[in-house]
Design an enzyme around this catalytic site. Structure first.
Site, short mmCIF file in Angstrom:
data_model
loop_
_atom_site.label_atom_id
_atom_site.label_comp_id
_atom_site.label_asym_id
_atom_site.label_seq_id
_atom_site.Cartn_x
_atom_site.Cartn_y
_atom_site.Cartn_z
CE LYS A 185 -10.64 -21.14 3.04
NZ LYS A 185 -11.38 -21.23 1.78
CE1 TYR A 196 -2.36 3.63 3.91
CE2 TYR A 196 -2.70 5.06 5.79
CZ TYR A 196 -1.99 4.05 5.17
OH TYR A 196 -0.92 3.47 5.81
CB THR A 248 7.31 4.29 10.95
OG1 THR A 248 6.41 3.64 11.84
CG2 THR A 248 8.64 3.55 10.98
NE ARG A 252 5.59 8.60 4.63
CZ ARG A 252 5.63 7.27 4.63
NH1 ARG A 252 4.90 6.60 5.49
NH2 ARG A 252 6.38 6.62 3.76
CB SER A 300 -0.87 0.08 1.26
OG SER A 300 -1.63 1.28 1.26
N1 UDP Z 1 3.24 18.24 7.45
C1 UDP Z 1 3.73 19.53 7.35
N2 UDP Z 1 4.56 19.85 6.31
C2 UDP Z 1 4.93 18.93 5.37
C3 UDP Z 1 4.44 17.61 5.47
C4 UDP Z 1 3.60 17.30 6.52
O1 UDP Z 1 3.43 20.38 8.20
O2 UDP Z 1 5.68 19.31 4.44
C5 UDP Z 1 2.35 17.90 8.57
C6 UDP Z 1 1.02 17.27 8.15
O3 UDP Z 1 0.07 18.27 7.87
C7 UDP Z 1 0.67 16.45 9.38
C8 UDP Z 1 2.02 16.05 9.95
O4 UDP Z 1 2.98 16.94 9.37
O5 UDP Z 1 0.00 17.25 10.32
C9 UDP Z 1 2.42 14.63 9.61
O6 UDP Z 1 2.22 14.45 8.23
P1 UDP Z 1 2.74 13.19 7.44
O7 UDP Z 1 2.44 13.42 6.00
O8 UDP Z 1 4.15 12.90 7.81
O9 UDP Z 1 1.90 11.94 7.97
P2 UDP Z 1 0.43 11.78 8.60
O10 UDP Z 1 0.66 11.66 10.05
O11 UDP Z 1 -0.41 12.96 8.26
O12 UDP Z 1 -0.08 10.54 7.98
#
Ligand code: UDP
Length: 258
Positions: A53, A93, A123, A134, A23
């Protein structure tokens, strides 16, 4: 465990166990591939369970803290049913993973498949893609390139980041256990995203600035795992502190971003 082994007779080589991780997991990826995300979480999980299974293989499905949606309780225990918007952009998701959990329990109850469900919280670690989207990858890449760090909203939303080695250890312990109900694996040390950005600036020694961008729709305001079940059932505990783990990511990203 996953004895894919000899290419000539896969999938009929010895198959003791299946760890189903297929995924996208970065919001940037699943927002770009909404239908594939839903298909792999639903149809992909169904096929993988069918194989488990047939081969009487142990089956572990990778679920997520996203099953809790934008949680109204903190920390999130496995008993919490969640607060998910099924028709929002993240729903592809969240709902695919919720369906995958439901299907996994159905195969366990109806067909006796030997299943495990791990709910993985945020992670990070070396070998992630710098443009993964992320927060950790983005901030470290931006800091090393001298670009502005893009904090979404005011950055007061929280996350709890687990280093990859701890996660893998927890998952293998769960796989070796006899626990069929979901188990959270994550690091309960919670910080705001703004704090994370400052920490990355400090650890990289970067002169980048922090700028604010619009908060994405349905971005969870808080996320922190309750890990009592992992502690008591698996004897598991995260060991790597965030500063140490971030140091390893920074070291790795430096080899990619000069
Ligand atoms: N985030 C941010 N700037 C970025 C990327 C992410 O402020 O460039 C924030 C996002 O809005 C969230 C947190 O960081 O509140 C974690 O985001 P991520 O995409 O790492 O994973 P999530 O926990 O949302 O699945």
């Amino acid at each position: 465990y996953l004895a894919f082994a000899q290419e000539d007779n896969f999938p009929y080589a010895n198959l003791d166990g299946i760890l189903h991780f297929a995924s996208p997991a970065s919001p940037a990826d699943y927002l770009q591939h909404p239908i594939h995300t839903m298909k792999v979480g639903s149809l992909g999980t169904m096929h993988a369970l069918g194989l488990a299974k047939e081969r009487r293989a142990r089956f572990l499905t990778a679920s997520t803290s996203e099953v809790y949606g934008d949680p109204l309780v903190s920390p999130q225990t496995e008993a919490y049913w969640g607060n998910v918007n099924p028709v929002g952009p993240r729903g592809v998701y969240d709902e695919a993973k919720r369906y995958a959990e439901a299907l996994t329990m159905a195969y366990h109850r109806a067909h006796g498949v030997d299943t495990r469900i791990v709910r993985i919280f945020n992670t990070y670690g070396p070998r992630m893609r710098p443009n993964d989207g992320r927060a950790v990858c983005t901030f470290v890449s931006q800091a090393l390139r001298g670009e502005d760090l893009t904090v979404y909203g005011e950055g007061l939303q929280t996350r709890s980041f687990c280093y990859v080695d701890d996660l893998v250890d927890g998952i293998l312990r769960l796989f070796d256990s006899a626990e069929h109900d979901p188990v959270n694996i994550g690091n309960p040390e919670e910080i705001t995203i703004l704090q994370l950005a400052h920490e990355v600036l400090e650890l990289t020694g970067s002169k980048s600035r922090i700028v604010h961008r619009n908060l994405p729709q349905d971005d969870p305001k808080q996320r922190r795992p309750a890990i009592t079940r992992a502690r008591t059932l698996l004897g598991w505990e995260p060991r790597i502190r965030r500063r140490e783990g971030l140091g390893k990511v920074i070291e790795y990203f430096r080899t990619l971003i000069g």
